[in-house]
Motif scaffolding. Structure first.
Motif, PDB file in Angstrom:
ATOM      1  N   GLN B  21       0.571  -1.032  -0.144  1.00 28.91           N
ATOM      2  CA  GLN B  21       0.066   0.081  -0.097  1.00 28.91           C
ATOM      3  C   GLN B  21       1.036   1.295   0.068  1.00 28.91           C
ATOM      4  N   ARG B  22       1.956   1.299   0.676  1.00 30.99           N
ATOM      5  CA  ARG B  22       2.943   2.313   0.864  1.00 30.99           C
ATOM      6  C   ARG B  22       3.505   2.587  -0.533  1.00 30.99           C
ATOM      7  N   ALA B  23       3.891   1.530  -1.091  1.00 31.16           N
ATOM      8  CA  ALA B  23       4.422   1.722  -2.560  1.00 31.16           C
ATOM      9  C   ALA B  23       3.541   2.224  -3.467  1.00 31.16           C
ATOM     10  N   TRP B  24       2.285   1.420  -3.483  1.00 29.71           N
ATOM     11  CA  TRP B  24       1.227   1.967  -4.418  1.00 29.71           C
ATOM     12  C   TRP B  24       0.903   3.312  -4.287  1.00 29.71           C
ATOM     13  N   ALA B  26       2.333   5.817  -3.345  1.00 27.64           N
ATOM     14  CA  ALA B  26       3.455   6.870  -3.550  1.00 27.64           C
ATOM     15  C   ALA B  26       3.768   6.698  -5.216  1.00 27.64           C
ATOM     16  N   TYR B  27       3.549   5.602  -5.669  1.00 26.95           N
ATOM     17  CA  TYR B  27       3.760   5.419  -7.267  1.00 26.95           C
ATOM     18  C   TYR B  27       2.551   6.367  -7.829  1.00 26.95           C
ATOM     19  N   ILE B  28       1.316   6.068  -7.317  1.00 27.09           N
ATOM     20  CA  ILE B  28       0.040   6.910  -7.972  1.00 27.09           C
ATOM     21  C   ILE B  28       0.174   8.180  -7.960  1.00 27.09           C
ATOM     22  N   ARG B  29       0.721   8.622  -6.427  1.00 24.69           N
ATOM     23  CA  ARG B  29       0.944  10.153  -6.353  1.00 24.69           C
ATOM     24  C   ARG B  29       1.699  10.595  -7.297  1.00 24.69           C
ATOM     25  N   ILE B  30       2.865  10.001  -7.480  1.00 23.44           N
ATOM     26  CA  ILE B  30       3.892  10.651  -8.216  1.00 23.44           C
ATOM     27  C   ILE B  30       3.263  10.481  -9.603  1.00 23.44           C
ATOM     28  N   GLN B  31       2.683   9.585 -10.159  1.00 22.54           N
ATOM     29  CA  GLN B  31       2.339   9.534 -11.652  1.00 22.54           C
ATOM     30  C   GLN B  31       1.349  10.712 -11.835  1.00 22.54           C
ATOM     31  N   LEU B  32       0.395  10.897 -11.048  1.00 22.59           N
ATOM     32  CA  LEU B  32      -0.510  11.939 -11.117  1.00 22.59           C
ATOM     33  C   LEU B  32       0.144  13.425 -11.225  1.00 22.59           C
ATOM     34  N   ARG B  33       0.983  13.746 -10.285  1.00 18.72           N
ATOM     35  CA  ARG B  33       1.780  14.931 -10.385  1.00 18.72           C
ATOM     36  C   ARG B  33       2.821  15.034 -11.418  1.00 18.72           C
ATOM     37  N   LEU B  34       3.447  14.077 -11.623  1.00 17.65           N
ATOM     38  CA  LEU B  34       4.722  14.136 -12.561  1.00 17.65           C
ATOM     39  C   LEU B  34       4.085  14.300 -14.089  1.00 17.65           C
TER      40      LEU B  34
END
Lengths: 175, 175
Positions: B21-24, B26-34
């Motif tokens: 859950q931590r990894a996911w 962070a991944y999805i948050r990065i993806q949206l903003r990046l």
């Protein structure tokens, strides 16, 4: 005219180190395909787009399923105009409700309807199943923690260095 | 009616382990903003969208800057119809050229024009600079290799388990 050029993506002009290039290529490849797969699964199984899902998930995590447009846009990394437009379409489908904010009549609140709650509840299991299968299915257990730590570091840096306001900057935190 | 529910995203119904859950998240948050930040930088500095850039980069890595629609779509994870539509608009701007494939008259080739080569050459430096600053700026050096290994494992798994054909499945590999 035959033309031979180094690939910007593959070889790169050595602006990234080799290891950075490896990580970045893998990241961008995952991102492109996973967005496609997530969108496809949601459309097929739940009649939702990935964009719909992103909005619904963010609202479902907010108090009473309600956020101001500005705060929601900041949380999911969209421009306000895109979110306003998209929310109006979701509103016509009965998933969300848009109304003037109680605390600030110049602002708009978006909130989940009963139908929106039901949609996210019903869609979540299939979505998480896809994530587990595609994202974690190829990841050795020993790499999950380092991956989480790396991604959290990257995310914190994007919040610090990026142009979007950080999430949770809504009125509930300001007052 | 006051409503209290666990957030699908934040708490989750325990379908992922805590570390997953931590990894996911962070991944999805990065993806949206990046994606937002990359699109913004490209629009501002190079008059290109992130979608334009994805197409140009993929073509710049192909032989003579040319690919069949099907192969290009598979590489960047788009549906064919989306790519055909987008390529026509890029063609009107002079960035790519669309024509019947030499090897298969039922297929369409997309190729970079001189203007397209110039656009990707000019845009790449600013884009890579953003990537280095936002993505790698917050990443300790010791985590780059584990991150790359983790992401490559995930990508290989998506190729294996996903619904899209793998890249490089064009006619040059089939014949």
């Amino acid at each position: 005219m035959s033309r031979k050029r180094a690939s910007v993506a593959a070889a790169g002009p050595n602006w990234l180190t080799d290891e950075q290039q490896r990580a970045w290529l893998a990241y961008i490849r995952i991102q492109l395909r996973l967005s496609y797969e997530m969108n496809r699964q949601l459309q097929t199984d739940s009649n939702l787009s990935l964009a719909d899902y992103d909005v619904l998930v963010a609202l479902s995590g907010a108090q009473e399923g309600r956020m101001q447009v500005t705060a929601l846009a900041a949380q999911i990394g969209w421009e306000r105009s895109r979110l306003s437009h998209h929310a109006r379409r979701m509103s016509k489908r009965g998933l969300v409700h848009c109304e003037l904010a109680a605390t600030d009549r110049r602002a708009t609140d978006i909130s989940l309807t009963e139908e929106g709650w039901r949609a996210i509840d019903e869609a979540a299991a299939g979505h998480v199943d896809l994530v587990r299968r595609l994202f974690f299915g190829g990841l050795p257990k020993t790499l999950i923690a380092p991956l989480a730590t790396a991604l959290e570091g990257i995310y914190d840096n994007i919040l610090k260095e990026g142009s979007l306001p950080p999430p949770d900057a809504g009125p509930s935190n300001e007052s």
